[in-house]
Design a protein around this motif. Sequence first.
Motif, PDB file in Angstrom:
ATOM      1  N   UNK A   1      -4.822 -61.075 -41.668  1.00  0.00           N
ATOM      2  CA  UNK A   1      -3.921 -60.945 -42.810  1.00  0.00           C
ATOM      3  C   UNK A   1      -2.880 -62.053 -42.785  1.00  0.00           C
ATOM      4  N   UNK A   2      -2.382 -62.401 -43.960  1.00  0.00           N
ATOM      5  CA  UNK A   2      -1.371 -63.438 -44.119  1.00  0.00           C
ATOM      6  C   UNK A   2      -0.108 -62.820 -44.700  1.00  0.00           C
ATOM      7  N   UNK A   3       1.011 -63.036 -44.016  1.00  0.00           N
ATOM      8  CA  UNK A   3       2.313 -62.629 -44.525  1.00  0.00           C
ATOM      9  C   UNK A   3       2.911 -63.865 -45.192  1.00  0.00           C
ATOM     10  N   UNK A   4       2.860 -63.886 -46.498  1.00  0.00           N
ATOM     11  CA  UNK A   4       3.244 -65.088 -47.244  1.00  0.00           C
ATOM     12  C   UNK A   4       4.747 -65.321 -47.246  1.00  0.00           C
ATOM     13  N   UNK A   5       5.120 -66.606 -47.243  1.00  0.00           N
ATOM     14  CA  UNK A   5       6.528 -67.000 -47.241  1.00  0.00           C
ATOM     15  C   UNK A   5       7.079 -67.299 -48.628  1.00  0.00           C
ATOM     16  N   UNK A   6       6.214 -67.327 -49.642  1.00  0.00           N
ATOM     17  CA  UNK A   6       6.654 -67.756 -50.969  1.00  0.00           C
ATOM     18  C   UNK A   6       6.295 -66.728 -52.031  1.00  0.00           C
TER      19      UNK A   6
ATOM     20  N   UNK B   1       4.696 -60.106 -48.088  1.00  0.00           N
ATOM     21  CA  UNK B   1       3.659 -59.090 -48.271  1.00  0.00           C
ATOM     22  C   UNK B   1       2.431 -59.507 -47.470  1.00  0.00           C
ATOM     23  N   UNK B   2       1.898 -58.583 -46.682  1.00  0.00           N
ATOM     24  CA  UNK B   2       0.652 -58.843 -45.946  1.00  0.00           C
ATOM     25  C   UNK B   2      -0.515 -58.716 -46.922  1.00  0.00           C
ATOM     26  N   UNK B   3      -1.393 -59.708 -46.893  1.00  0.00           N
ATOM     27  CA  UNK B   3      -2.553 -59.696 -47.779  1.00  0.00           C
ATOM     28  C   UNK B   3      -3.634 -60.571 -47.180  1.00  0.00           C
ATOM     29  N   UNK B   4      -4.776 -60.605 -47.838  1.00  0.00           N
ATOM     30  CA  UNK B   4      -5.838 -61.512 -47.444  1.00  0.00           C
ATOM     31  C   UNK B   4      -5.448 -62.938 -47.810  1.00  0.00           C
TER      32      UNK B   4
ATOM     33  N   UNK C   1       1.560 -71.542 -45.359  1.00  0.00           N
ATOM     34  CA  UNK C   1       1.632 -70.426 -46.306  1.00  0.00           C
ATOM     35  C   UNK C   1       2.413 -69.232 -45.770  1.00  0.00           C
ATOM     36  N   UNK C   2       2.491 -69.117 -44.434  1.00  0.00           N
ATOM     37  CA  UNK C   2       3.143 -67.954 -43.833  1.00  0.00           C
ATOM     38  C   UNK C   2       2.648 -67.738 -42.426  1.00  0.00           C
ATOM     39  N   UNK C   3       2.534 -66.468 -42.038  1.00  0.00           N
ATOM     40  CA  UNK C   3       2.085 -66.118 -40.688  1.00  0.00           C
ATOM     41  C   UNK C   3       0.787 -65.322 -40.785  1.00  0.00           C
ATOM     42  N   UNK C   4      -0.217 -65.807 -40.056  1.00  0.00           N
ATOM     43  CA  UNK C   4      -1.504 -65.100 -39.962  1.00  0.00           C
ATOM     44  C   UNK C   4      -1.479 -64.210 -38.734  1.00  0.00           C
ATOM     45  N   UNK C   5      -2.049 -62.991 -38.871  1.00  0.00           N
ATOM     46  CA  UNK C   5      -2.140 -62.101 -37.729  1.00  0.00           C
ATOM     47  C   UNK C   5      -3.268 -61.096 -37.970  1.00  0.00           C
ATOM     48  N   UNK C   6      -3.905 -60.674 -36.886  1.00  0.00           N
ATOM     49  CA  UNK C   6      -4.932 -59.654 -36.968  1.00  0.00           C
ATOM     50  C   UNK C   6      -4.258 -58.286 -37.088  1.00  0.00           C
ATOM     51  N   UNK C   7      -4.733 -57.467 -38.001  1.00  0.00           N
ATOM     52  CA  UNK C   7      -4.216 -56.115 -38.195  1.00  0.00           C
ATOM     53  C   UNK C   7      -5.373 -55.141 -38.014  1.00  0.00           C
ATOM     54  N   UNK C   8      -5.156 -54.102 -37.201  1.00  0.00           N
ATOM     55  CA  UNK C   8      -6.196 -53.106 -36.968  1.00  0.00           C
ATOM     56  C   UNK C   8      -6.469 -52.311 -38.225  1.00  0.00           C
TER      57      UNK C   8
END
Length: 111
Positions: free
Chosen positions: A17-22, A28-31, A102-109
């Motif tokens: 998921x990507x937590x967008x900075x803009x 918001x966490x999204x694909x 774009x923001x921060x990528x992280x794996x979400x269960x």
Amino acid sequence: MYKQTLCFIRRSNELLMLNREFAPAKEIWNGVGGKVKNNETPLECVIREVQEETDIDISSFQIEFKGIVTWKVDNAYSDGMYVFLVDIPDDYSYPTPKKTDEGILDWKNTP
């Protein structure tokens, strides 16, 4: 034709998921995904956008088209996006969290 794509990348029981900075999706966490360029198919767009936003080349994986999400705003504006799902191997190494333009990528269960 709609103007956007969205891709969910799944590894076992996790989604990248990507937590967008803009704006408009700030914090918001999204694909991942983005705007379809002229003369580009939605599939070509999602492959390009995932590469740009994650450095993952999904073209060698099975990319599943999952549907179109549409919306209307005050009966004056409507749009939509093509949604895709990509399963990557369980042993695919992609350490996170990872800061990108774009923001921060992280794996979400997933449940």
